[in-house]
Design a protein around this motif. Structure first.
Motif, PDB file in Angstrom:
ATOM      1  N   MET A  48      81.906  82.190  53.777  1.00 41.20           N
ATOM      2  CA  MET A  48      81.264  80.940  53.592  1.00 41.20           C
ATOM      3  C   MET A  48      82.021  80.202  52.337  1.00 41.20           C
ATOM      4  N   LYS A  49      82.226  79.054  52.629  1.00 38.56           N
ATOM      5  CA  LYS A  49      82.958  78.058  51.766  1.00 38.56           C
ATOM      6  C   LYS A  49      82.039  76.752  51.170  1.00 38.56           C
ATOM      7  N   ILE A  50      81.839  77.026  49.724  1.00 34.52           N
ATOM      8  CA  ILE A  50      81.123  76.084  49.235  1.00 34.52           C
ATOM      9  C   ILE A  50      81.765  75.079  48.393  1.00 34.52           C
ATOM     10  N   VAL A  51      81.563  74.007  48.574  1.00 31.01           N
ATOM     11  CA  VAL A  51      82.027  73.037  47.613  1.00 31.01           C
ATOM     12  C   VAL A  51      80.937  71.946  47.242  1.00 31.01           C
ATOM     13  N   LEU A  52      80.936  71.915  45.891  1.00 29.29           N
ATOM     14  CA  LEU A  52      79.913  70.932  45.059  1.00 29.29           C
ATOM     15  C   LEU A  52      80.824  69.598  44.460  1.00 29.29           C
ATOM     16  N   TYR A  53      80.402  68.547  45.116  1.00 30.68           N
ATOM     17  CA  TYR A  53      80.678  67.177  44.657  1.00 30.68           C
ATOM     18  C   TYR A  53      80.032  66.957  43.553  1.00 30.68           C
ATOM     19  N   TYR A  54      80.605  66.717  42.248  1.00 27.71           N
ATOM     20  CA  TYR A  54      80.036  66.749  40.856  1.00 27.71           C
ATOM     21  C   TYR A  54      80.547  65.699  40.171  1.00 27.71           C
ATOM     22  N   GLY A  55      79.462  64.965  39.461  1.00 27.43           N
ATOM     23  CA  GLY A  55      80.015  63.921  38.384  1.00 27.43           C
ATOM     24  C   GLY A  55      79.366  64.269  37.147  1.00 27.43           C
ATOM     25  N   PRO A  56      80.274  64.516  35.996  1.00 28.83           N
ATOM     26  CA  PRO A  56      79.688  64.800  34.740  1.00 28.83           C
ATOM     27  C   PRO A  56      78.727  64.004  34.362  1.00 28.83           C
ATOM     28  N   ILE A  57      77.672  64.377  33.356  1.00 22.98           N
ATOM     29  CA  ILE A  57      76.338  63.710  32.923  1.00 22.98           C
ATOM     30  C   ILE A  57      75.392  63.809  33.910  1.00 22.98           C
ATOM     31  N   ALA A  58      75.768  63.619  35.273  1.00 21.44           N
ATOM     32  CA  ALA A  58      74.902  63.212  36.445  1.00 21.44           C
ATOM     33  C   ALA A  58      73.975  64.351  36.770  1.00 21.44           C
ATOM     34  N   CYS A  59      72.980  64.252  37.730  1.00 22.42           N
ATOM     35  CA  CYS A  59      72.214  65.278  38.068  1.00 22.42           C
ATOM     36  C   CYS A  59      72.727  66.305  39.070  1.00 22.42           C
ATOM     37  N   SER A  60      74.266  66.314  39.229  1.00 25.83           N
ATOM     38  CA  SER A  60      74.978  67.288  40.001  1.00 25.83           C
ATOM     39  C   SER A  60      75.057  68.527  38.964  1.00 25.83           C
ATOM     40  N   LEU A  61      74.773  68.430  37.627  1.00 22.98           N
ATOM     41  CA  LEU A  61      74.524  69.577  36.863  1.00 22.98           C
ATOM     42  C   LEU A  61      73.537  70.538  37.476  1.00 22.98           C
ATOM     43  N   VAL A  62      72.554  70.185  38.018  1.00 18.89           N
ATOM     44  CA  VAL A  62      71.437  70.882  38.534  1.00 18.89           C
ATOM     45  C   VAL A  62      72.121  72.186  39.331  1.00 18.89           C
ATOM     46  N   PRO A  63      72.674  71.755  40.619  1.00 17.67           N
ATOM     47  CA  PRO A  63      73.087  72.755  41.444  1.00 17.67           C
ATOM     48  C   PRO A  63      74.521  73.563  40.913  1.00 17.67           C
ATOM     49  N   TYR A  64      75.111  72.733  39.960  1.00 16.41           N
ATOM     50  CA  TYR A  64      76.131  73.646  39.276  1.00 16.41           C
ATOM     51  C   TYR A  64      75.365  74.927  38.551  1.00 16.41           C
ATOM     52  N   VAL A  65      74.381  74.685  38.021  1.00 19.18           N
ATOM     53  CA  VAL A  65      73.622  75.834  37.402  1.00 19.18           C
ATOM     54  C   VAL A  65      73.142  76.721  38.200  1.00 19.18           C
ATOM     55  N   THR A  66      72.491  76.275  39.134  1.00 14.39           N
ATOM     56  CA  THR A  66      71.637  77.083  40.327  1.00 14.39           C
ATOM     57  C   THR A  66      72.662  78.035  41.075  1.00 14.39           C
ATOM     58  N   LEU A  67      73.829  77.631  41.377  1.00 11.80           N
ATOM     59  CA  LEU A  67      74.923  78.187  41.928  1.00 11.80           C
ATOM     60  C   LEU A  67      75.549  79.333  41.245  1.00 11.80           C
ATOM     61  N   THR A  68      75.707  78.837  39.969  1.00 10.75           N
ATOM     62  CA  THR A  68      76.194  79.907  38.892  1.00 10.75           C
ATOM     63  C   THR A  68      75.089  81.098  38.602  1.00 10.75           C
ATOM     64  N   GLU A  69      73.883  80.510  38.566  1.00 12.01           N
ATOM     65  CA  GLU A  69      73.000  81.483  38.602  1.00 12.01           C
ATOM     66  C   GLU A  69      72.839  82.760  39.630  1.00 12.01           C
ATOM     67  N   ALA A  70      72.990  82.082  40.871  1.00 15.07           N
ATOM     68  CA  ALA A  70      73.173  82.805  42.068  1.00 15.07           C
ATOM     69  C   ALA A  70      74.350  83.721  42.110  1.00 15.07           C
ATOM     70  N   LYS A  71      75.498  83.546  41.236  1.00 13.30           N
ATOM     71  CA  LYS A  71      76.677  84.223  41.315  1.00 13.30           C
ATOM     72  C   LYS A  71      77.101  83.792  42.648  1.00 13.30           C
ATOM     73  N   ALA A  72      77.175  82.652  43.067  1.00 11.57           N
ATOM     74  CA  ALA A  72      77.819  82.148  44.246  1.00 11.57           C
ATOM     75  C   ALA A  72      79.350  81.865  43.846  1.00 11.57           C
ATOM     76  N   GLU A  73      80.262  81.814  44.747  1.00  9.44           N
ATOM     77  CA  GLU A  73      81.543  81.425  44.648  1.00  9.44           C
ATOM     78  C   GLU A  73      81.561  79.797  44.958  1.00  9.44           C
ATOM     79  N   PHE A  74      81.856  78.919  44.191  1.00  7.11           N
ATOM     80  CA  PHE A  74      82.059  77.785  44.662  1.00  7.11           C
ATOM     81  C   PHE A  74      83.112  76.937  44.077  1.00  7.11           C
ATOM     82  N   GLU A  75      83.697  75.898  44.949  1.00  4.84           N
ATOM     83  CA  GLU A  75      84.465  74.935  44.550  1.00  4.84           C
ATOM     84  C   GLU A  75      83.976  73.534  44.070  1.00  4.84           C
ATOM     85  N   VAL A  76      84.177  73.172  42.809  1.00 10.99           N
ATOM     86  CA  VAL A  76      83.880  71.672  42.261  1.00 10.99           C
ATOM     87  C   VAL A  76      84.909  70.896  42.650  1.00 10.99           C
ATOM     88  N   ARG A  77      84.395  69.659  43.185  1.00  8.75           N
ATOM     89  CA  ARG A  77      85.196  68.339  43.426  1.00  8.75           C
ATOM     90  C   ARG A  77      84.750  67.246  42.448  1.00  8.75           C
TER      91      ARG A  77
END
Ligand SMILES: N[C@@H](CCC(=O)N[C@@H](CS)C(=O)NCC(=O)O)C(=O)O
Length: 214
Positions: free
Chosen positions: A1-30
């Motif tokens: 499964m390929k997971i990509v997170l579109y992320y902006g610094p300071i923005a609320c995209s911090l939330v899935p970054y944290v939870t994906l990390t907590e889940a030990k998921a492998e993900f790419e950040v754009r």
């Protein structure tokens, strides 16, 4: 499964970054440069016509809105226990995620960009004042919920990550937060988590890259 997170610094995209990390998921950040309005580029509008982060891409399928994204992460990585197991408690957690998204976040947006709400000259201070009062009410409710507890539920969940982002954003506007003792303790507890330390270090790197490219 390929997971990509579109992320902006300071923005609320911090939330899935944290939870994906907590889940030990492998993900790419754009990274998306919101300050440069990259979210309005024709390429990004194809990904999200609402021109917002976060967007989660899973095997080419796109998902927007933190409430849905958090639910997907929690159900895909159940071992991380990002939502409570009891069905009623799970709904209570989803209700809290929706509150963060639609009950707290809009006040932060108004404080950050009052002219988006009212562009009549001279109204900026009033928009900010009303939003600050609304935000204070939500933080008092959260403070009461957190009194005597470590997390909103009986263990860390996605709600903690989402509320952390709201509270952090408020702290960046230098609002008077000292009175929310339980929120402040939660904020410090969150900063102690490896997932939060990881995203804050990543955010610093991305901001430095953006500054270099400017
Ligand atoms: N309801 C959305 C809110 C997303 C949102 O407002 N994202 C902001 C950053 S915190 C954004 O991308 N703003 C850019 C814009 O509005 O153009 C969610 O919870 O995912």
């Amino acid at each position: 499964m390929k997971i990509v997170l579109y992320y902006g610094p300071i923005a609320c995209s911090l939330v899935p970054y944290v939870t994906l990390t907590e889940a030990k998921a492998e993900f790419e950040v754009r990274p998306i440069n919101l300050a440069k309005r990259q979210q309005m580029s024709p390429e990004y509008l194809k990904i999200n016509p609402k021109h917002k982060v976060p967007v989660l891409e899973v095997d080419g399928k796109l998902l927007t809105e933190n409430v849905a994204i958090q639910s997907w992460i929690a159900h895909t990585f159940p071992q991380a226990r990002l939502l409570p197991a009891d069905p009623w408690q799970e709904l209570k957690a989803i209700s809290m995620l929706a509150w963060c998204s639609s009950g707290i976040h809009p006040f932060l947006t108004r404080i950050n960009a009052p002219a988006r709400v009212c562009d009549v000259p001279g109204t900026e201070a009033s928009v900010k004042k009303l939003a600050t009062e609304g935000l204070a009410e939500t933080f008092q409710i959260a403070d009461d919920m957190l009194a005597g507890r470590e997390w909103f539920f009986d263990h860390f969940t996605a709600v903690d990550a989402h509320f952390f982002w709201c509270y952090r954003r408020a702290s960046q506007f230098e609002l008077p937060l000292a009175g929310y003792k339980s929120c402040n303790a939660h904020f410090e507890r969150m900063k102690g988590r490896a997932s939060v330390q990881k995203v804050l270090a990543y955010e610093k790197d991305v901001l430095a890259q953006f500054a270099k490219a400017a």
